[in-house]
Scaffold this motif. Sequence first.
Motif, short mmCIF file in Angstrom:
data_model
loop_
_atom_site.label_atom_id
_atom_site.label_comp_id
_atom_site.label_asym_id
_atom_site.label_seq_id
_atom_site.Cartn_x
_atom_site.Cartn_y
_atom_site.Cartn_z
N CYS A 217 61.32 41.55 69.59
CA CYS A 217 60.09 40.83 69.29
C CYS A 217 60.39 39.34 69.24
O CYS A 217 61.56 38.92 69.19
N THR A 218 59.37 38.54 69.26
CA THR A 218 59.52 37.10 69.07
C THR A 218 59.52 36.79 67.58
O THR A 218 58.87 37.47 66.79
N GLN A 219 60.24 35.74 67.21
CA GLN A 219 60.35 35.34 65.81
C GLN A 219 60.00 33.86 65.74
O GLN A 219 60.83 33.00 66.04
N GLY A 220 58.74 33.58 65.38
CA GLY A 220 58.33 32.19 65.36
C GLY A 220 58.12 31.67 66.77
O GLY A 220 57.93 32.41 67.74
N ALA A 221 58.18 30.36 66.91
CA ALA A 221 57.90 29.74 68.21
C ALA A 221 59.14 29.55 69.05
O ALA A 221 59.05 29.31 70.25
N ASP A 222 60.34 29.66 68.46
CA ASP A 222 61.55 29.31 69.21
C ASP A 222 62.67 30.33 69.08
O ASP A 222 63.82 30.02 69.36
N SER A 223 62.38 31.56 68.65
CA SER A 223 63.44 32.54 68.45
C SER A 223 63.00 33.91 68.95
O SER A 223 61.80 34.22 69.01
N VAL A 224 63.99 34.73 69.31
CA VAL A 224 63.78 36.12 69.72
C VAL A 224 64.63 37.01 68.81
O VAL A 224 65.76 36.64 68.46
N VAL B 248 62.36 53.58 70.45
CA VAL B 248 62.56 52.34 71.20
C VAL B 248 61.22 51.61 71.29
O VAL B 248 60.23 52.18 71.76
N ASP B 249 61.19 50.37 70.84
CA ASP B 249 59.97 49.55 70.86
C ASP B 249 60.35 48.19 71.43
O ASP B 249 60.85 47.31 70.71
N LEU B 250 60.16 48.01 72.74
CA LEU B 250 60.54 46.76 73.41
C LEU B 250 59.27 45.94 73.66
O LEU B 250 58.32 46.42 74.29
N SER B 251 59.29 44.73 73.16
CA SER B 251 58.13 43.85 73.28
C SER B 251 57.91 43.47 74.74
O SER B 251 58.84 43.09 75.45
N GLY B 252 56.66 43.59 75.20
CA GLY B 252 56.36 43.27 76.58
C GLY B 252 56.44 41.79 76.89
O GLY B 252 56.62 41.39 78.04
N ASP B 253 56.30 40.93 75.86
CA ASP B 253 56.32 39.49 76.10
C ASP B 253 57.57 38.83 75.54
O ASP B 253 57.56 37.64 75.22
N ALA B 254 58.65 39.62 75.40
CA ALA B 254 59.89 39.04 74.87
C ALA B 254 60.43 38.02 75.87
O ALA B 254 60.72 38.36 77.01
N PRO B 255 60.59 36.74 75.49
CA PRO B 255 61.07 35.71 76.43
C PRO B 255 62.56 35.85 76.69
O PRO B 255 63.27 36.62 76.05
N LEU B 256 63.04 35.04 77.64
CA LEU B 256 64.46 35.03 77.99
C LEU B 256 65.26 34.23 76.97
O LEU B 256 64.72 33.37 76.26
N VAL B 257 66.58 34.51 76.92
CA VAL B 257 67.51 33.72 76.12
C VAL B 257 68.62 33.25 77.04
O VAL B 257 68.84 33.79 78.12
N ARG B 258 69.35 32.24 76.61
CA ARG B 258 70.45 31.72 77.41
C ARG B 258 71.76 32.22 76.82
O ARG B 258 72.00 32.09 75.62
#
Length: 663
Positions: free
Chosen positions: A580-587, A537-547
């Motif tokens: 993880c984050t993918q680019g500037a606008d995706s998770v 399990v590798d969960l990114s600490g800065d993973a942003p929220l999604v709607r």
Amino acid sequence: MNMYAKVLVSLLVTALAPLVIVLSITYHSNKETLVGMVGDSLESSALTLARTTTLLVQSGVQEVESWSKLDTLQGVFTGEDIDLRMGLLLRDLQANSDFIEIQCTDTTGRVLAASDFNRVARDASAELGVKVGLRGEIYVSSVQARSVGGETRDTVIVAFPIIGAFDEETLIGVLVAYYDWQQVQERIAFQESSSSDEEMALLLLDNQHKIVAQGPVGADMLGLLAEELTLLAGNGNESLRFHRVSSVRGRKGRQIVGVAMAQGDYPQTTYTGVAIAPEELVLQPVRRQAWFTLLLCLFAVVAILLVALVLSRRISRPLTALSATARRIASGDLDISPPKTTQDEIGLLAEDLDVMRRSLKTQIDTLDSSVRERTQQLEETVTKLQGEILMREQAQRDATLREQQLRQADKMVSLGTLVSGVAHEINNPNGLIALNLGILKEVWEKALPVLEAYHEEYGDFSLGSMSYTELREHMPLLLKDAMQSSDRISGIVDDLKGFSRKSDERLDDKVALNDVVESVLSLLAGHLKKATRRLEVDLSGDAPLVRGNRQRLEQVLINLFLNACDALEATDQAIAVRTCTQGADSVCIEIRDEGRGIASQHLPHVTDPFFTTRRNDGGTGLGLSISAGIIEEHCGQLSFESEKGVGTVARIILPRIDAGEVE
């Protein structure tokens, strides 16, 4: 035959033939439809009986399996007074279960203790169960057990090997439990189901196709089952379901037999339900309708005959004159005019014949042009009809797809209700355990000074199977571990309740993907532990929220994790998940397994509705299709990368919520 007779016969044939054809088609169609409906109903009754019995017996087997793995049970083998402590433990287990007797043997087959030696005596079936258990195998069988007083009763005997907890390999004994078959019948409401319809008979067969329960079935009806049981014994399917009309005629005529098999997690918990109904009773409405229709046909024939006699006289004479004129016109005499003897339709026929004579040449000249024009119109009509047929077939396929999706959704709703109920039932005793642990901890802390003073005055002494000095060191750890385990159960129960709670289907909640992944891992902890020893399990600490909708995203992840578990061929193969984050606008959520992989020709179709490579294992082909639809509703993408024999990567990409919007 003159024209008078021909007209009469033609009228009779024209009127009678359709009636006879309609009668025959209606009778056979109604017969096949009714027999098919009754057969489907019998299949459903048999399947309900088999599934209910399989689930109930399997639940008992799973309960015995859980007992065999109890640390308390295995700890008894290492202490003193085995027979006394084992007897107390077995009586406690039996008092909180539906088993009428529980026995425990050592590795020689000797009974160490029993919950009640006066309840059930050992017999040949129990001896066989112990022998099978001593081989490290599970034994489940329906037998007649006898009590010490000589009374016999139908039971289900379950023998489970007890494996030592230290090396998880050493056989230390066998646990033998007797489950009252009468309780099984009462729980599956077998008697009520058998007596609810006097014309339908129910039977229940075990995995050896031996009849273990039957309703009001006569000996001649049992003889009708020979062919069905032969077919059942020779079929290797795990789930078998069919119905047919028996070719053997018994005292009550031929019978419609519905058979359904339910396969449990253990091969020994396979049960087959059989439902039987007389064909004569089923076909009575059809035959009454056929006789009524036949009488109506006979009445219609008589009426038609009378009308034909009158009409044939009025029609035959003018037609004879017109026939003679038509023969002369056919011979080339176009100057003769047909006689007009009546003012009705026959007179009009004479006028039309004369018009035909005069326009014959004109029609011949224009015939070729009319044929070409009509051919073109027919081609256009055929093309239009083909288009309409294709549209209707597509609409039918779409309707079938929606119906099957609705069925799958209904199953998931039922499963959620069941999970919520089970979680509630677990939470109640766990709350009591947590409360008692707090009391025990307080008691230990208050008793510790007294015990310490006694130890200083008289030296070390024994408490249970441990000395006081050892217990003083380990008791806080034991209480702490028990309380942590209770908290762990509460957490799992809360996750189950949250997942099974009805969602309002809104897609505008702010969802933390790391929380969703951790919740799913908690729900599937037991399943993942059985499937692999390498969960990464590798969960990114800065993973942003999604709607979106948390529960629907959990549904997608559960489906992907279960597919990954099913793809593994050994427990040393890994399953990895990371965010993880993918680019500037995706998770991104990525689930990777080292399983068997997906063939290249199948990979483009994995999200197609009803596409599955595990049809024989119960796959419906709707899981990934529904998951892809959920991700599309969240404006995201679900993609797969796979190589045969290497593994599969499932990747979910969702749009992130901007930092300003989160605030």
